[in-house]
Design a protein around this motif. Structure first.
Motif, PDB file in Angstrom:
ATOM      1  N   VAL A   7       5.417  -8.902  -3.440  1.00  0.00           N
ATOM      2  CA  VAL A   7       4.739  -8.453  -2.215  1.00  0.00           C
ATOM      3  C   VAL A   7       4.063  -7.106  -2.490  1.00  0.00           C
ATOM      4  N   ASN A   8       2.754  -7.034  -2.218  1.00  0.00           N
ATOM      5  CA  ASN A   8       1.988  -5.802  -2.442  1.00  0.00           C
ATOM      6  C   ASN A   8       1.049  -5.552  -1.278  1.00  0.00           C
ATOM      7  N   SER A   9       0.682  -4.291  -1.118  1.00  0.00           N
ATOM      8  CA  SER A   9      -0.290  -3.914  -0.090  1.00  0.00           C
ATOM      9  C   SER A   9      -1.355  -3.037  -0.709  1.00  0.00           C
ATOM     10  N   PHE A  10      -2.600  -3.212  -0.223  1.00  0.00           N
ATOM     11  CA  PHE A  10      -3.751  -2.468  -0.723  1.00  0.00           C
ATOM     12  C   PHE A  10      -4.523  -1.930   0.485  1.00  0.00           C
ATOM     13  N   PRO A  11      -4.133  -0.734   0.956  1.00  0.00           N
ATOM     14  CA  PRO A  11      -4.738  -0.205   2.180  1.00  0.00           C
ATOM     15  C   PRO A  11      -6.087   0.452   1.938  1.00  0.00           C
ATOM     16  N   GLY A  12      -6.957   0.321   2.937  1.00  0.00           N
ATOM     17  CA  GLY A  12      -8.188   1.092   3.010  1.00  0.00           C
ATOM     18  C   GLY A  12      -8.100   2.021   4.203  1.00  0.00           C
ATOM     19  N   ARG A  13      -9.248   2.300   4.789  1.00  0.00           N
ATOM     20  CA  ARG A  13      -9.294   3.215   5.930  1.00  0.00           C
ATOM     21  C   ARG A  13      -8.935   2.501   7.227  1.00  0.00           C
ATOM     22  N   ILE A  14      -9.527   1.344   7.479  1.00  0.00           N
ATOM     23  CA  ILE A  14      -9.259   0.586   8.703  1.00  0.00           C
ATOM     24  C   ILE A  14      -8.879  -0.859   8.392  1.00  0.00           C
ATOM     25  N   ARG A  15      -8.678  -1.145   7.115  1.00  0.00           N
ATOM     26  CA  ARG A  15      -8.272  -2.485   6.685  1.00  0.00           C
ATOM     27  C   ARG A  15      -7.184  -2.357   5.635  1.00  0.00           C
ATOM     28  N   ALA A  16      -6.469  -3.441   5.433  1.00  0.00           N
ATOM     29  CA  ALA A  16      -5.507  -3.504   4.336  1.00  0.00           C
ATOM     30  C   ALA A  16      -5.392  -4.958   3.907  1.00  0.00           C
ATOM     31  N   THR A  17      -5.152  -5.176   2.634  1.00  0.00           N
ATOM     32  CA  THR A  17      -4.921  -6.518   2.109  1.00  0.00           C
ATOM     33  C   THR A  17      -3.472  -6.627   1.659  1.00  0.00           C
ATOM     34  N   ILE A  18      -2.793  -7.678   2.123  1.00  0.00           N
ATOM     35  CA  ILE A  18      -1.403  -7.934   1.772  1.00  0.00           C
ATOM     36  C   ILE A  18      -1.370  -9.166   0.869  1.00  0.00           C
ATOM     37  N   THR A  19      -0.670  -9.053  -0.270  1.00  0.00           N
ATOM     38  CA  THR A  19      -0.596 -10.176  -1.210  1.00  0.00           C
ATOM     39  C   THR A  19       0.867 -10.475  -1.552  1.00  0.00           C
ATOM     40  N   TRP A  20       1.132 -11.736  -1.863  1.00  0.00           N
ATOM     41  CA  TRP A  20       2.429 -12.148  -2.387  1.00  0.00           C
ATOM     42  C   TRP A  20       2.303 -13.551  -2.984  1.00  0.00           C
ATOM     43  N   VAL A  49      -0.806 -22.852  -0.132  1.00  0.00           N
ATOM     44  CA  VAL A  49      -1.050 -22.343  -1.481  1.00  0.00           C
ATOM     45  C   VAL A  49       0.225 -21.685  -2.002  1.00  0.00           C
ATOM     46  N   LYS A  50       0.149 -21.138  -3.206  1.00  0.00           N
ATOM     47  CA  LYS A  50       1.282 -20.408  -3.784  1.00  0.00           C
ATOM     48  C   LYS A  50       0.991 -18.923  -3.959  1.00  0.00           C
ATOM     49  N   SER A  51      -0.262 -18.538  -3.776  1.00  0.00           N
ATOM     50  CA  SER A  51      -0.669 -17.138  -3.926  1.00  0.00           C
ATOM     51  C   SER A  51      -1.459 -16.745  -2.688  1.00  0.00           C
ATOM     52  N   TYR A  52      -1.103 -15.606  -2.098  1.00  0.00           N
ATOM     53  CA  TYR A  52      -1.615 -15.272  -0.771  1.00  0.00           C
ATOM     54  C   TYR A  52      -2.324 -13.927  -0.776  1.00  0.00           C
TER      55      TYR A  52
END
Length: 268
Positions: A7-20, A49-52
């Motif tokens: 589980v990882n997070s990649f934040p920006g200013r007003i958005r973020a992407t969450i992956t696992w 899927v297996k990757s999100y």
């Protein structure tokens, strides 16, 4: 149930992407919020899927968010990763202003082009006006000041182009502006187009196109992160395409801003 990992997070200013990832085909849910006691927001993907990779939008800069991820397999078995009960976290990035103009400071670097008769480059109809504005009294107006419409008896067109806006050390960039657009509302005629160039105006990408704001000022927010790491220009372009039914008020533009977050990887 699926086994969730990485589980990882990649934040920006007003958005973020969450992956696992999971060990079997599953759907995806992110539950999140600004309080660990209330994850009241949700984003999801229904594809098995297996990757999100799930994008969270509409976030507040410089704010800590808590989140859990959830996956349900084809048999309906549910797995939740809440980081052993303390939730995963990320903090959105600090906001910086790359460009701001409330249209009260003269031309301020804007370049005006256009044609009243659709042929001769005479500057067209764009000009600073106090007929309508958001803050405080002045906006750019595409129309005739005396008649309050854009009827010249000919097809006419015009543009206002911003000075250079440096996004070379910016990510998660966003264009915001207020506008009032009154036309015959018959696409493709009398269309207001918002365009961005990263090659000094040689080519333009249309990021927003409208034919009316329905009799009201509208605040637009346009994701222009595709132009991160570039020096850009922003252009507001209007074209009647014909000489018919041009006795409408036209287009006002006010309070233009480009916001983003500092890209620490690009700062020496």
């Amino acid at each position: 149930a699926p086994a969730i990992s990485s589980v990882n997070s990649f934040p920006g200013r007003i958005r973020a992407t969450i992956t696992w990832i999971t060990d079997e085909l599953s759907d995806s849910v992110v539950r999140y919020g600004t309080s660990p006691a209330d994850l009241n927001l949700k984003a999801f993907g229904s594809t098995m899927v297996k990757s999100y990779s799930i994008e969270l939008s509409g976030l507040v800069p410089e704010t800590t968010y808590y989140f859990d991820v959830e996956s349900t397999d084809e048999a309906g078995n549910v797995a939740i990763d809440n980081n052993n009960g303390i939730h995963h976290t990320f903090t959105t990035l600090q906001q910086v202003v790359a460009f701001s103009d409330n249209m009260e400071k003269g031309l301020n670097g804007w370049v005006v082009e256009g044609s009243i008769n659709g042929v001769t480059p005479d500057g067209g109809l764009w000009h600073r006006s106090q007929r309508r504005a958001v803050s405080p009294v002045t906006s750019w107006y595409y129309g005739k000041e005396d008649t309050g419409n854009f009827d010249t008896g000919f097809r006419n067109w015009g543009s206002i182009t911003s000075p250079d806006i440096d996004l070379s050390a910016i990510k998660d960039s966003e264009l915001l502006f207020q506008h009032y657009l009154a036309t015959k509302s018959l696409s493709p005629y009398d269309t207001g187009m918002v365009q961005v160039s990263r090659d000094n105006g040689i080519s333009w990408t249309t990021v927003l196109s409208k034919i009316t704001t329905n009799g009201a000022w509208v605040k637009e927010s346009v994701n222009i992160s595709a132009f991160d790491k570039s020096v850009i220009k922003v252009r507001f372009f209007f074209d009647t395409l014909d000489s018919v039914l041009n006795n409408f008020e036209g287009w006002y533009v006010d309070d233009v801003q480009v916001l983003g977050a500092l890209n620490a990887k690009l700062i020496a």
